[in-house]
Design a protein around this motif. Structure first.
Motif, PDB file in Angstrom:
ATOM      1  N   THR A   1      54.761 -12.691  44.099  1.00 44.62           N
ATOM      2  CA  THR A   1      56.156 -12.890  44.115  1.00 44.62           C
ATOM      3  C   THR A   1      56.288 -14.723  43.840  1.00 44.62           C
ATOM      4  N   GLY A   2      57.473 -15.087  43.996  1.00 40.61           N
ATOM      5  CA  GLY A   2      58.029 -16.331  44.102  1.00 40.61           C
ATOM      6  C   GLY A   2      58.474 -16.802  42.734  1.00 40.61           C
ATOM      7  N   PRO A   3      58.970 -18.048  42.704  1.00 40.48           N
ATOM      8  CA  PRO A   3      59.754 -18.587  41.667  1.00 40.48           C
ATOM      9  C   PRO A   3      59.071 -18.480  40.300  1.00 40.48           C
ATOM     10  N   ALA A   4      57.585 -18.441  40.186  1.00 41.64           N
ATOM     11  CA  ALA A   4      56.773 -18.667  38.934  1.00 41.64           C
ATOM     12  C   ALA A   4      56.849 -17.415  38.651  1.00 41.64           C
ATOM     13  N   LYS A   5      56.751 -16.471  39.311  1.00 41.74           N
ATOM     14  CA  LYS A   5      56.655 -14.701  38.981  1.00 41.74           C
ATOM     15  C   LYS A   5      58.072 -14.448  38.348  1.00 41.74           C
ATOM     16  N   ARG A   6      59.214 -15.120  38.941  1.00 44.72           N
ATOM     17  CA  ARG A   6      60.429 -14.954  38.269  1.00 44.72           C
ATOM     18  C   ARG A   6      60.836 -15.764  37.043  1.00 44.72           C
TER      19      ARG A   6
END
Length: 253
Positions: free
Chosen positions: A212-217
């Motif tokens: 999860t997290g900003p890099a994933k998004r």
């Protein structure tokens, strides 16, 4: 009983000794330690020696020393045709002196002094040069653990690298997170439930599925905000490298 001599008195050796003491299959008849005053819990001081020439004959010799010392130590064992193994994740079986039968008994876990572990849950990776020796190592392993794996030297090298990423590097990231919390007067314990949940998720999901997290998004706005917040150059570089790796990994799926 299978008689065992353990060579070494560091973290791994001491945890092995503690586990074997509870075993009904293995009898640790002697420990070699350069320091005769080594504090080895639940083990008789009279059974400790610092003289290789005083080593007793046993069914199995377990070398549990630093990786760079494995070869030299194996050369000093004053016997031939005995089963000698080491506990290293990164040292090949061939590093052991060939005057004896060779093997590997590698418990895959992070060991710390005075921190007890449940050995029954620790995977033990075994390698031997013949089936008879493998069976003996398997019996020794099963006396303290429920998880025994047949892993050769090349596989163990890969496993050790994977363990560095999964354990040592992750722990260093905890240290960075702890430092950021300290600098901003935030108790690190706030992050502990998040850390535990993240670790528990990979029991039922693959790491890629659990990400999860900003890099994933690919949330560039949040990523840039984090980079602007970070003041230390090394922390910025680590953040950038890991973010790029997560994004690139997502593109491959």
């Amino acid at each position: 009983m299978i008689s065992v001599v353990i060579i070494g008195s560091g973290n791994v050796a001491q945890h092995l000794i503690s586990a074997f003491v509870k075993s009904e299959t293995v009898d640790v008849i002697q420990v070699f330690s350069r320091n005769l005053d080594a504090d080895i819990k639940n083990f008789e001081a009279s059974k400790i020696t610092n003289d290789f020439e005083q080593l007793k004959e046993a069914d199995l010799y377990i070398i549990s020393v630093t990786d760079t010392a494995v070869h030299a130590v194996s050369n000093q064992i004053p016997f031939e045709k005995k089963l000698v193994v080491h506990t290293s994740g990164s040292v090949a079986i061939s590093e052991l002196n060939e005057k004896n039968k060779r093997g590997v008994f590698y418990p895959l876990q992070t060991f710390s002094k005075n921190k007890s572990v449940d050995f029954s849950e620790i995977p033990i990776c075994i390698e031997a040069e013949n089936e008879t020796d493998y069976q003996l190592l398997e019996k020794v392993g099963k006396s303290i653990s429920e998880k025994i794996f047949n892993i050769n030297s090349e596989q163990r090298k890969a496993l050790h690298v994977a363990a560095v990423f999964s354990c040592n590097f992750v722990n260093h990231l905890y240290a960075i997170g702890n430092k950021i919390c300290d600098e901003n007067e935030i108790p690190f314990e706030i992050l502990q439930p998040l850390i535990i949940e993240t670790a528990n998720k990979i029991k039922t999901l693959t790491p890629v599925e659990a990400q999860t997290g900003p890099a994933k998004r690919n949330d560039t706005q949040t990523i840039n905000a984090h980079l602007n917040f970070l003041q230390e150059t090394t922390q910025k570089e680590i953040y950038k490298i890991l973010t790029k790796s997560i994004i690139d990994n997502g593109k491959k799926l």
